[in-house]
Scaffold this active site. Structure first.
Site, mmCIF file in Angstrom:
data_model
loop_
_atom_site.group_PDB
_atom_site.id
_atom_site.type_symbol
_atom_site.label_atom_id
_atom_site.label_comp_id
_atom_site.label_asym_id
_atom_site.label_seq_id
_atom_site.Cartn_x
_atom_site.Cartn_y
_atom_site.Cartn_z
ATOM 1 C CG LEU A 156 -2.008 -1.087 1.231
ATOM 2 C CD1 LEU A 156 -2.731 -1.108 2.554
ATOM 3 C CD2 LEU A 156 -2.995 -0.872 0.093
ATOM 4 N NE ARG A 157 7.013 1.669 2.042
ATOM 5 C CZ ARG A 157 7.545 0.467 2.172
ATOM 6 N NH1 ARG A 157 7.925 -0.191 1.114
ATOM 7 N NH2 ARG A 157 7.698 -0.084 3.342
ATOM 8 N N GLY A 158 2.459 2.692 -2.356
ATOM 9 C CA GLY A 158 2.164 3.535 -3.523
ATOM 10 C C GLY A 158 0.950 4.418 -3.286
#
Length: 348
Positions: A286-288
């Site tokens: 979910l970093r993006g």
């Protein structure tokens, strides 16, 4: 008052740098919101990567620290102060405060783990029988910028340490029976030439943004860049003076954007679309999503707005996602065309 060091090494004005808009935007957004997670700048040799990175630090307002503190501890924020400063404040001690320029620390390629993380002062241990911690580069970089040139040639083990500290904001050192923990909040900026090797996808993913720069092909622009550099080398003071007004304006804009950032909103529908883009691009984790949301807010704040628009997202999404698409270490990084394609589809 200027120090001897500043007089010896004048900094090329950030606003005088021609072109390379992608790199400049990524750096500015990281200065507005350091939680974006730093930037990886990949491009040809001799395209002004180091010059631009050193120039951005010059635009930041001075910061307050506890005087002579080795970790640049913040006078009031406990998340940004060392354990010793915290205990002194809890004991009611009145600690003097001073102003310093935002630290800009260069990490040399040959650095050892001790030099980066800190170590025990052996000399003091032998002579005085006292175990004292000697801070490393992560301590110096706290609340500043840590710059690693040719990060793709740096030992993977060191890159892991840097990225872990950048993500957690703390550095813990266990040596010779001593355990020291100190804040290490910094904007991590890496640069490199893709011809000399790519970073592993897992490490690339940890950088908030990825900016690509190419050699300028337009002859008129090339001449302008060469002339500007020659002018600066011959008479740095007059060049700095010439761009003083633009530098002040940009400095003010960054400072105002920082103050405005907490008030910026991004609608739920736009957040859904960002996650939809990430899902369609098969971005791991979910970093993006998180970085794109943060960057869009920082971009809106930079443009003095409190509401994020789809155009704000369009301006930053390629920088936030292009380096997260690579699954195979042997693949090259997509220039961003896939991201633009999917963005246009989802946000149509």
């Amino acid at each position: 008052m200027t120090t001897i060091k500043e007089r010896m090494r004048p900094v090329f004005p950030f606003t005088a740098i021609v072109g390379q808009e992608e790199m400049k935007l990524a750096l500015i957004l990281n200065m507005i919101d350091p939680k974006i997670g730093g930037v990886m700048i990949m491009g040809d040799r001799g395209t002004g990567k180091s010059t631009t990175i050193r120039a951005i630090a010059d635009l930041l307002p001075q910061i307050q620290i506890i005087q002579d503190d080795l970790f640049n501890s913040h006078p009031t924020d406990t998340e940004l102060m060392s354990d010793s400063v915290q205990s002194s404040i809890e004991n009611g001690e009145n600690l003097p405060i001073s102003l310093i320029n935002v630290p800009m620390v260069d990490l040399p390629l040959g650095a050892t783990e001790d030099r980066v993380c800190g170590t025990i002062d052996i000399e003091k241990a032998l002579n005085e029988g006292v175990k004292t911690f000697e801070p490393g580069l992560l301590a110096k970089a706290n609340r500043g910028i840590l710059y690693v040139d040719e990060v793709n040639l740096l030992d993977d083990h060191l890159v892991d340490i840097l990225l872990d500290s950048a993500a957690s904001g703390w550095n813990t050192v266990e040596r010779e029976g001593i355990s020291v923990r100190h804040p290490a909040r910094f904007v991590l900026v890496g640069s490199g030439n893709p011809e000399e090797g790519e970073l592993r996808p897992q490490l690339l993913d940890r950088f908030g943004m990825h900016a690509e720069i190419r050699t300028v092909k337009d002859p008129a622009l090339r001449v302008q860049i060469v002339e500007q550099r020659s002018q600066f080398d011959q008479d740095p003071d007059s060049c700095i003076q010439e761009y003083k007004e633009q530098q002040t304006t940009l400095k003010t804009n960054i400072s105002q954007a920082r103050d405005l950032l907490d008030n910026v909103n991004i609608d739920f529908s736009l957040r859904m679309k960002i996650s939809q883009v990430c899902g369609q691009l098969d971005v791991d984790g979910l970093r993006g999503d998180i970085v794109t949301n943060r960057a869009a807010k920082a971009f809106a704040a930079y443009n003095r707005r409190t509401q994020v628009t789809s155009e704000d997202i369009r301006s930053v999404i390629t920088l936030c996602l292009r380096h997260r698409l690579r699954k195979d270490p042997l693949e090259t990084i997509d220039s961003g065309s896939k991201v633009v394609e999917v963005f246009s589809e989802v946000f149509a």
